[in-house]
Design a protein around this motif. Structure first.
Motif, PDB file in Angstrom:
ATOM      1  N   SER A  37       1.077  -1.240   0.044  1.00 16.05           N
ATOM      2  CA  SER A  37       0.176  -0.524   0.108  1.00 16.05           C
ATOM      3  C   SER A  37       1.071   1.027   0.049  1.00 16.05           C
ATOM      4  N   GLY A  38       0.182   2.372  -0.781  1.00 15.26           N
ATOM      5  CA  GLY A  38       0.807   3.255  -0.215  1.00 15.26           C
ATOM      6  C   GLY A  38       0.397   5.003  -0.843  1.00 15.26           C
ATOM      7  N   LYS A  39       0.495   5.344  -0.555  1.00 13.72           N
ATOM      8  CA  LYS A  39       0.174   7.205  -0.970  1.00 13.72           C
ATOM      9  C   LYS A  39       1.092   8.256  -1.739  1.00 13.72           C
ATOM     10  N   ALA A  40       1.026   8.815  -2.764  1.00 15.45           N
ATOM     11  CA  ALA A  40       2.381   9.704  -3.550  1.00 15.45           C
ATOM     12  C   ALA A  40       1.604  10.341  -3.967  1.00 15.45           C
ATOM     13  N   LYS A  41       2.244  12.189  -3.942  1.00 15.91           N
ATOM     14  CA  LYS A  41       1.606  13.408  -4.003  1.00 15.91           C
ATOM     15  C   LYS A  41       2.179  12.811  -6.280  1.00 15.91           C
ATOM     16  N   ILE A  42       1.410  13.059  -6.712  1.00 14.89           N
ATOM     17  CA  ILE A  42       2.023  12.574  -8.387  1.00 14.89           C
ATOM     18  C   ILE A  42       1.696  14.234  -8.841  1.00 14.89           C
ATOM     19  N   HIS A  43       3.032  14.723  -9.206  1.00 11.86           N
ATOM     20  CA  HIS A  43       3.390  15.583 -10.233  1.00 11.86           C
ATOM     21  C   HIS A  43       3.099  15.043 -11.487  1.00 11.86           C
ATOM     22  N   PHE A  44       2.292  15.524 -12.474  1.00 12.06           N
ATOM     23  CA  PHE A  44       2.692  15.617 -14.051  1.00 12.06           C
ATOM     24  C   PHE A  44       2.532  16.522 -14.637  1.00 12.06           C
ATOM     25  N   SER A  45       4.043  16.742 -16.002  1.00 13.00           N
ATOM     26  CA  SER A  45       3.893  17.307 -16.245  1.00 13.00           C
ATOM     27  C   SER A  45       3.724  17.227 -17.829  1.00 13.00           C
ATOM     28  N   GLY A  46       3.390  18.064 -18.694  1.00 12.60           N
ATOM     29  CA  GLY A  46       3.673  17.461 -19.936  1.00 12.60           C
ATOM     30  C   GLY A  46       3.374  19.329 -21.094  1.00 12.60           C
ATOM     31  N   PRO A  47       3.545  18.877 -22.025  1.00 14.16           N
ATOM     32  CA  PRO A  47       2.706  20.449 -23.523  1.00 14.16           C
ATOM     33  C   PRO A  47       1.919  21.094 -23.067  1.00 14.16           C
ATOM     34  N   ASP A  48       1.071  20.770 -23.180  1.00 16.24           N
ATOM     35  CA  ASP A  48      -0.620  20.587 -22.806  1.00 16.24           C
ATOM     36  C   ASP A  48      -1.001  20.682 -21.081  1.00 16.24           C
ATOM     37  N   ASN A  49      -0.042  20.156 -20.156  1.00 19.20           N
ATOM     38  CA  ASN A  49      -0.898  19.904 -18.708  1.00 19.20           C
ATOM     39  C   ASN A  49       0.433  19.814 -17.920  1.00 19.20           C
ATOM     40  N   ASP A  50      -0.522  20.739 -16.459  1.00 18.12           N
ATOM     41  CA  ASP A  50       0.696  19.977 -15.443  1.00 18.12           C
ATOM     42  C   ASP A  50      -0.486  19.730 -13.897  1.00 18.12           C
ATOM     43  N   LYS A  51      -0.424  18.346 -13.258  1.00 23.90           N
ATOM     44  CA  LYS A  51      -1.257  18.585 -12.511  1.00 23.90           C
ATOM     45  C   LYS A  51      -0.108  17.898 -11.494  1.00 23.90           C
ATOM     46  N   THR A  52      -0.870  18.371 -10.633  1.00 28.23           N
ATOM     47  CA  THR A  52      -0.308  17.330  -9.056  1.00 28.23           C
ATOM     48  C   THR A  52      -1.760  17.250  -8.206  1.00 28.23           C
ATOM     49  N   PHE A  53      -1.651  15.507  -8.360  1.00 31.01           N
ATOM     50  CA  PHE A  53      -3.031  14.882  -7.981  1.00 31.01           C
ATOM     51  C   PHE A  53      -2.047  14.107  -6.891  1.00 31.01           C
ATOM     52  N   THR A  54      -2.790  12.943  -6.013  1.00 27.36           N
ATOM     53  CA  THR A  54      -2.979  12.260  -5.167  1.00 27.36           C
ATOM     54  C   THR A  54      -3.749  11.688  -5.196  1.00 27.36           C
ATOM     55  N   ALA A  55      -2.735   9.952  -5.200  1.00 28.54           N
ATOM     56  CA  ALA A  55      -2.874   8.266  -5.682  1.00 28.54           C
ATOM     57  C   ALA A  55      -2.725   8.073  -4.698  1.00 28.54           C
ATOM     58  N   HIS A  56      -4.035   7.247  -4.061  1.00 32.23           N
ATOM     59  CA  HIS A  56      -3.850   5.630  -3.003  1.00 32.23           C
ATOM     60  C   HIS A  56      -3.115   3.887  -3.916  1.00 32.23           C
ATOM     61  N   PHE A  57      -2.218   3.415  -3.616  1.00 34.57           N
ATOM     62  CA  PHE A  57      -1.508   2.216  -4.053  1.00 34.57           C
ATOM     63  C   PHE A  57      -2.093   1.362  -3.384  1.00 34.57           C
ATOM     64  N   ARG A  58      -2.761  -0.480  -4.221  1.00 33.84           N
ATOM     65  CA  ARG A  58      -2.784  -1.380  -2.988  1.00 33.84           C
ATOM     66  C   ARG A  58      -2.931  -2.345  -3.773  1.00 33.84           C
ATOM     67  N   ILE A  59      -1.855  -3.446  -3.487  1.00 35.09           N
ATOM     68  CA  ILE A  59      -1.492  -4.425  -4.601  1.00 35.09           C
ATOM     69  C   ILE A  59      -1.997  -5.298  -3.651  1.00 35.09           C
ATOM     70  N   ARG A  60      -2.639  -6.338  -4.115  1.00 37.58           N
ATOM     71  CA  ARG A  60      -2.273  -7.639  -3.484  1.00 37.58           C
ATOM     72  C   ARG A  60      -1.304  -8.212  -4.727  1.00 37.58           C
ATOM     73  N   LYS A  61      -0.623  -8.888  -4.719  1.00 34.99           N
ATOM     74  CA  LYS A  61       1.159  -9.346  -5.512  1.00 34.99           C
ATOM     75  C   LYS A  61       0.249 -10.042  -6.450  1.00 34.99           C
ATOM     76  N   ASP A  62       0.285 -10.250  -7.726  1.00 35.74           N
ATOM     77  CA  ASP A  62      -0.109 -11.399  -8.344  1.00 35.74           C
ATOM     78  C   ASP A  62      -1.324 -11.098  -8.863  1.00 35.74           C
ATOM     79  N   SER A  63      -2.613 -10.337  -8.506  1.00 34.97           N
ATOM     80  CA  SER A  63      -3.542 -10.509  -8.409  1.00 34.97           C
ATOM     81  C   SER A  63      -4.490  -9.604  -8.782  1.00 34.97           C
TER      82      SER A  63
END
Length: 290
Positions: free
Chosen positions: A90-116
């Motif tokens: 599990s993880g919580k991350a601040k995500i910053h994405f920038s490209g030619p037409d976008n500059d966004k900051t958002f938060t993503a919460h991840f949860r993984i059950r391995k291989d599933s």
């Protein structure tokens, strides 16, 4: 916002795919641009720095003797294959994405059950905007803003991202672990690092490891096409969490033609082997996007 999420997923999996087109469909959304205060953010906008010609570096540093080269490669194979095991992530991350037409900051919460299961919940200015649910054979995306749902076989996820998605590669990218496809063809050593070149039928990958602690410093992936795109990932801020050493700050830079795309992931919370749930349901009033 679902296009921003798709761009995030695409940029994450690109470095793990052997036939990635690096083709982006990103346009501004009507959600207001998130303003970041200079005194509260520590994200860095990277310029594309001249990347070393790894082929020349490896060739120059490689011993003339085939036997010596093979010995160095054999010594580095365990380093390349090293990975930590886990049941859930599990993880919580601040995500910053920038490209030619976008500059966004958002938060993503991840949860993984391995291989599933891979579960991602995305918020923007503390508001829920998207939820992603991936299994080994299925792909679901809820767009909360537009009240739309996309559900397709994982093999057809290129309709959304757009590129083929490999479940194992995607979970490896989220957990910050090396990908083990291809074979090591060259190896080199410098004063503070080891470099290996890994080749497959579709791409060439270079991985730099720190001699000090054997952690990955960076990876570079390029297609075999002479003028094809390239992706460079930098790994920083390693922490020992539950006896697992993991990079908590990663920067992915994709260069395609004259366009530069930068994605930064800053994890402020990571957990392993916890009891997790993966809530996902489709509201009746949502429209299915074909």
């Amino acid at each position: 916002m679902n296009r921003i999420l798709a761009a995030f997923i695409l940029s994450s999996v690109c470095i793990g795919l052997s036939s990635c087109s690096f083709h982006w469909h990103i346009t501004p959304h009507d959600v207001k641009k998130h303003e970041r205060n200079a005194d509260t953010t520590h994200f860095r906008l990277h310029a594309i720095l001249p990347q070393p010609d790894y082929d020349t570096v490896v060739a120059a540093a490689a011993p003339d003797s085939t036997a010596i080269m093979k010995k160095l490669i054999d010594q580095l194979i365990p380093l390349w294959e090293a990975h930590f095991d886990y049941k859930t992530f599990s993880g919580k991350a601040k995500i910053h994405f920038s490209g030619p037409d976008n500059d966004k900051t958002f938060t993503a919460h991840f949860r993984i059950r391995k291989d599933s299961v891979i579960w991602v919940n995305v918020t923007f200015d503390a508001l829920p905007v998207a939820r992603l649910f991936i299994t080994r054979d299925s792909f679901f995306l809820l767009n909360t803003i537009d009240q739309e749902v996309t559900r397709i076989p994982l093999s057809q996820a290129a309709k959304v991202l757009p590129t083929k998605v490999d479940f194992t590669s995607l979970q490896s990218i989220v957990t910050g672990q090396s990908l083990h496809t291809g074979a090591i063809t060259h190896a080199a050593a410098s004063a503070d690092a080891w470099t290996i070149q890994v080749e497959d039928s579709n791409y060439i990958q270079h991985i730099v490891f720190n001699k000090k602690d054997s952690t990955a410093r960076s990876t570079q992936l390029r297609t075999r096409a002479p003028k094809g795109p390239q992706a460079v990932t930098e790994y920083q801020n390693y922490e020992l969490i539950s006896n697992r050493k993991i990079s908590t700050f990663r920067t992915l830079t994709v260069q395609k033609d004259t366009d530069t795309y930068i994605l930064e992931m800053n994890f402020n919370k990571i957990g392993f082997d916890e009891e997790l749930d993966y809530p996902f349901s489709i509201p009746e009033n949502y429209t299915e996007k074909k």
